[in-house]
Design a protein around this motif. Structure first.
Motif, PDB file in Angstrom:
ATOM      1  N   SER A 245       1.523   6.003  -7.413  1.00  0.00           N
ATOM      2  CA  SER A 245       0.290   6.652  -7.869  1.00  0.00           C
ATOM      3  C   SER A 245       0.476   8.157  -7.989  1.00  0.00           C
ATOM      4  O   SER A 245      -0.104   8.796  -8.874  1.00  0.00           O
ATOM      5  N   HIS A 246       1.288   8.739  -7.104  1.00  0.00           N
ATOM      6  CA  HIS A 246       1.547  10.176  -7.168  1.00  0.00           C
ATOM      7  C   HIS A 246       2.331  10.551  -8.421  1.00  0.00           C
ATOM      8  O   HIS A 246       2.420  11.731  -8.764  1.00  0.00           O
TER       9      HIS A 246
ATOM     10  N   ASP B 103       0.823  -1.211   0.000  1.00  0.00           N
ATOM     11  CA  ASP B 103       0.000   0.000   0.000  1.00  0.00           C
ATOM     12  C   ASP B 103       0.857   1.261   0.000  1.00  0.00           C
ATOM     13  O   ASP B 103       0.489   2.272  -0.612  1.00  0.00           O
ATOM     14  N   GLU B 104       2.018   1.211   0.655  1.00  0.00           N
ATOM     15  CA  GLU B 104       2.922   2.357   0.645  1.00  0.00           C
ATOM     16  C   GLU B 104       3.508   2.566  -0.748  1.00  0.00           C
ATOM     17  O   GLU B 104       3.553   3.693  -1.256  1.00  0.00           O
TER      18      GLU B 104
ATOM     19  N   ARG C 194       0.933   4.088  -3.004  1.00  0.00           N
ATOM     20  CA  ARG C 194       0.753   5.534  -2.827  1.00  0.00           C
ATOM     21  C   ARG C 194       1.871   6.306  -3.513  1.00  0.00           C
ATOM     22  O   ARG C 194       1.630   7.335  -4.152  1.00  0.00           O
TER      23      ARG C 194
END
Length: 253
Positions: free
Chosen positions: A52-53, A45-46, A49
């Protein structure tokens, strides 16, 4: 006086000269938090993130702290799904039996979650969790980032999946990267014809794949504390592309 963030804005050396980088703040916070805990890697999940940015799409996923949480997610996204153990210390999940794919219903998913929790416990990996993902269809590709001592961030593209080491059909490019340079890198692999339309399968969106490679290169320029990123596979098809596995290695130095 507060010490500067290890990922704060700075100039970095590059063969083309000194380049000022501006890390994306949310991505920087994820990296800073992991480094602050003394970790050399990120959980899925990290990693999701962070990439995705930078415009890199990720397949739908959720953690299954309980069987019911996993079932709830699967009902929302639909079957089939994949379940796997997520921990930064586990690099090759298939070797540990830590991936169960093609799960077609609630009974199979409940069984898979229970089995993976048992494997995670036997491995003794701190913080290991069970991750459930929507099973996406398409062609398996690999995108990577490696920090070279001479050239700095170098990105990689090729045919992905479990055969990447055997096929060795990959191409490299030094960051920073334009969209045109990224497209040339993608077109340079031997298997590029497989990315075109053939036998009823649609052509992949080369523009989208190029943007992923550009985003990965920019990420490498922005955050020098990232040593390596391995997105294998990225599943690409008619509906786009999505990262299914995300490996991020960090430098503590």
């Amino acid at each position: 006086e507060q010490p500067a963030s290890p990922c704060a804005e700075r100039c970095v050396d590059h063969p083309s000269g000194r380049i000022r980088v501006h890390p994306d703040l949310p991505a920087r916070r994820v990296i800073d938090a992991a480094l602050g805990e003394g970790r050399s890697g990120l959980f899925f999940d990290e990693g999701a993130r962070v990439i995705s940015h930078y415009g890199i799409p990720v397949c739908p996923f959720a953690y299954a702290a309980s069987v019911e949480e996993g079932l709830k997610f699967a009902r929302e996204v639909g079957y089939p799904v994949v379940a796997k153990i997520d921990a930064p210390q586990i690099y090759h999940r298939y070797e540990h039996g830590a991936v169960i794919s093609g799960i077609g219903g609630e009974g199979g998913l409940a069984e898979a979650i229970g089995r993976l929790k048992g494997i995670a416990s036997s491995l003794g990996v701190p913080g290991a969790r069970v991750l459930v993902q929507k099973m996406v269809q398409g062609r398996e590709l690999i995108f990577g980032l490696k920090r070279d001592p001479s050239f700095g961030p170098v990105v990689m593209f090729g045919i992905g999946g479990t055969f990447v080491e055997a096929l060795k059909d990959v191409a490299f490019a030094v960051a920073p990267l334009s969209v045109a340079q990224a497209e040339r890198t993608i077109r340079s692999i031997r298997a590029f014809p497989l990315l075109r339309a053939f036998r009823g399968r649609p052509a992949l969106d080369i523009g989208l794949l190029s943007q992923i490679l550009v985003g990965l290169a920019r990420l490498g320029m922005d955050i020098p504390r990232i040593d390596e990123i391995d997105l294998n596979p990225v599943i690409a098809g008619e509906g786009g592309a999505a990262a299914v596995d995300i490996l991020v290695k960090l430098s503590q130095g």
